[in-house]
Scaffold this motif. Structure first.
Motif, PDB file in Angstrom:
ATOM      1  N   PHE A   1       0.838  -1.185   0.000  1.00 41.93           N
ATOM      2  CA  PHE A   1       0.000   0.000   0.000  1.00 41.93           C
ATOM      3  C   PHE A   1       0.877   1.240   0.000  1.00 41.93           C
ATOM      4  O   PHE A   1       1.959   1.252   0.581  1.00 41.93           O
TER       5      PHE A   1
ATOM      6  N   GLY B   1      -4.272   3.244   3.363  1.00 41.00           N
ATOM      7  CA  GLY B   1      -4.642   2.138   2.504  1.00 41.00           C
ATOM      8  C   GLY B   1      -4.615   0.819   3.234  1.00 41.00           C
ATOM      9  O   GLY B   1      -5.505  -0.030   3.065  1.00 41.00           O
TER      10      GLY B   1
ATOM     11  N   GLN C   1      -7.561   0.682   5.514  1.00 43.51           N
ATOM     12  CA  GLN C   1      -8.766   0.431   4.740  1.00 43.51           C
ATOM     13  C   GLN C   1      -8.918  -1.058   4.456  1.00 43.51           C
ATOM     14  O   GLN C   1     -10.024  -1.610   4.516  1.00 43.51           O
TER      15      GLN C   1
ATOM     16  N   ASP D   1      -6.748   5.983  -4.916  1.00 45.76           N
ATOM     17  CA  ASP D   1      -5.725   4.948  -5.045  1.00 45.76           C
ATOM     18  C   ASP D   1      -4.858   4.896  -3.798  1.00 45.76           C
ATOM     19  O   ASP D   1      -4.122   5.838  -3.511  1.00 45.76           O
ATOM     20  N   PRO D   2      -4.950   3.809  -2.985  1.00 45.46           N
ATOM     21  CA  PRO D   2      -4.171   3.741  -1.754  1.00 45.46           C
ATOM     22  C   PRO D   2      -2.855   3.015  -1.916  1.00 45.46           C
ATOM     23  O   PRO D   2      -2.212   2.663  -0.937  1.00 45.46           O
ATOM     24  N   TYR D   3      -2.445   2.722  -3.139  1.00 37.60           N
ATOM     25  CA  TYR D   3      -1.373   1.758  -3.326  1.00 37.60           C
ATOM     26  C   TYR D   3      -0.052   2.389  -3.716  1.00 37.60           C
ATOM     27  O   TYR D   3       0.008   3.492  -4.272  1.00 37.60           O
TER      28      TYR D   3
END
Length: 335
Positions: free
Chosen positions: A229, A234, A237, A330-332
């Motif tokens: 992440f 992220g 989440q 986008d958490p990545y």
């Protein structure tokens, strides 16, 4: 006359899931893990994950991580026996147990690990290998460790180095109680081979005042998961989604797809990826709607979003279909 035996309310019920995947282009999986018990007084729930450092200077770290987990389980059993004595023995005070957790157990664990590593070197090294000092021998076995013990009376956890202890509280809050104040730089991390390593162990102490207030989810992971992440949010989440999915479908459904999800996470982090989790089924919230599953690593920034998340598939009865992952922030990590 002895004091009356302390009694508890309804014992918490825990369901566990676990898995480990070797990192891409890795010659071996440096992670090791173990989980045992039910969370009762007689069978405490014990979980541990360890991540061997894996570089050339840590050539035996795959053994070091195994030693770390095995020795933690031994120490955890002893701690649980003190917290929940059998028969008519009176349990020690919570203050005494907290002192034991913060100071005694880390020192005993590190000492046992160092003795185990040095003993293994003495038995297996050849005369052709260079002479090394004891600290240099320990470096060969370097490993991190995250471990936890849950009984009807206490929830305690310990961490040395990277990795994550994630706790979803009874009211659904996602916390990472042993996260360091400052993130490690690069690949540097504290380790069982560090000088005076017992002073570097972080401890989480949480007496269980009532079974209903026990954590809903406790997860131990190596950093191969969090590194997939781009941010801490992220990762959190994902853990919130994991809790939602367990509440909606139960552990069996998640357990079935966990290896596939861990493999995809490992592809994005490039590291060995291990997860051990315990879900407190006694407090699982009821609800007819199945929530979306955990967010999954999406690969390099700017790349096309995958057709579906890498986590557990949506239940067949869910309507409408879950939103495409590209609709989410986008958490990545970008590669």
């Amino acid at each position: 006359m002895s004091e009356p035996v302390r009694t508890h309310g309804p014992l918490p019920l825990w369901d566990t899931l676990h898995g480990s995947v070797q990192g891409v282009n890795k010659t071996r999986n440096q992670d090791h893990y173990d989980v045992e018990g039910l969370g009762s007084a007689g069978q405490p729930l014990i979980m541990a994950v360890a991540d061997g450092h894996g570089s050339a200077v840590h050539a035996r770290s795959h053994l070091g991580s195994r030693f770390a987990v095995d020795l933690f389980v031994q120490q955890a059993r002893q701690f649980a026996a003190l917290a929940e004595p059998r028969g008519e023995l009176r349990p020690p005070s919570l203050a005494w147990l907290m002192n034991y957790a913060q100071y005694t157990l880390p020192r005993q664990l590190v000492s046992a690990w160092q003795e185990k590593a040095l003993g293994h070197w003495a038995r297996t090294s050849s005369h052709e290998e260079p002479a090394l000092s004891p600290p240099d021998k320990l470096v060969l076995y370097g490993s991190t460790l995250v471990g936890a013990v849950l009984t009807p009376r206490v929830f305690a956890a310990w961490q040395l180095g990277d990795g994550e202890l994630t706790v979803v509280t009874d009211d659904g809050q996602v916390t990472v109680p042993l996260a360091p104040d400052e993130a490690d730089l690069g690949d540097e991390t504290e380790s069982l081979c560090s000088p005076q390593a017992w002073l570097r162990v972080r401890t989480h102490w949480a007496p269980v005042t009532t079974p209903a207030r026990a954590p809903r989810l406790v997860s131990l992971t190596t950093d191969g998961l969090s590194k997939s992440f781009a941010s801490d949010s992220g990762f959190r989440q994902f853990m919130a989604g994991l809790d939602d999915r367990l509440s909606a479908e139960g552990a069996e459904c998640v357990r079935a797809v966990l290896p596939e999800w861990l493999a995809k996470a490992s592809q994005h982090s490039g590291d060995d990826t291990t997860l051990v989790a315990a879900w407190h089924t006694a407090t699982a919230p009821a609800g007819p709607a199945a929530p979306a599953g955990p967010a999954a690593p999406a690969g390099p920034a700017g790349a096309a979003a995958p057709a579906e998340p890498a986590g557990p598939p949506e239940p067949a009865a869910r309507t409408p279909e879950p939103a495409d992952i590209s609709d989410m922030t986008d958490p990545y990590r970008s590669e």
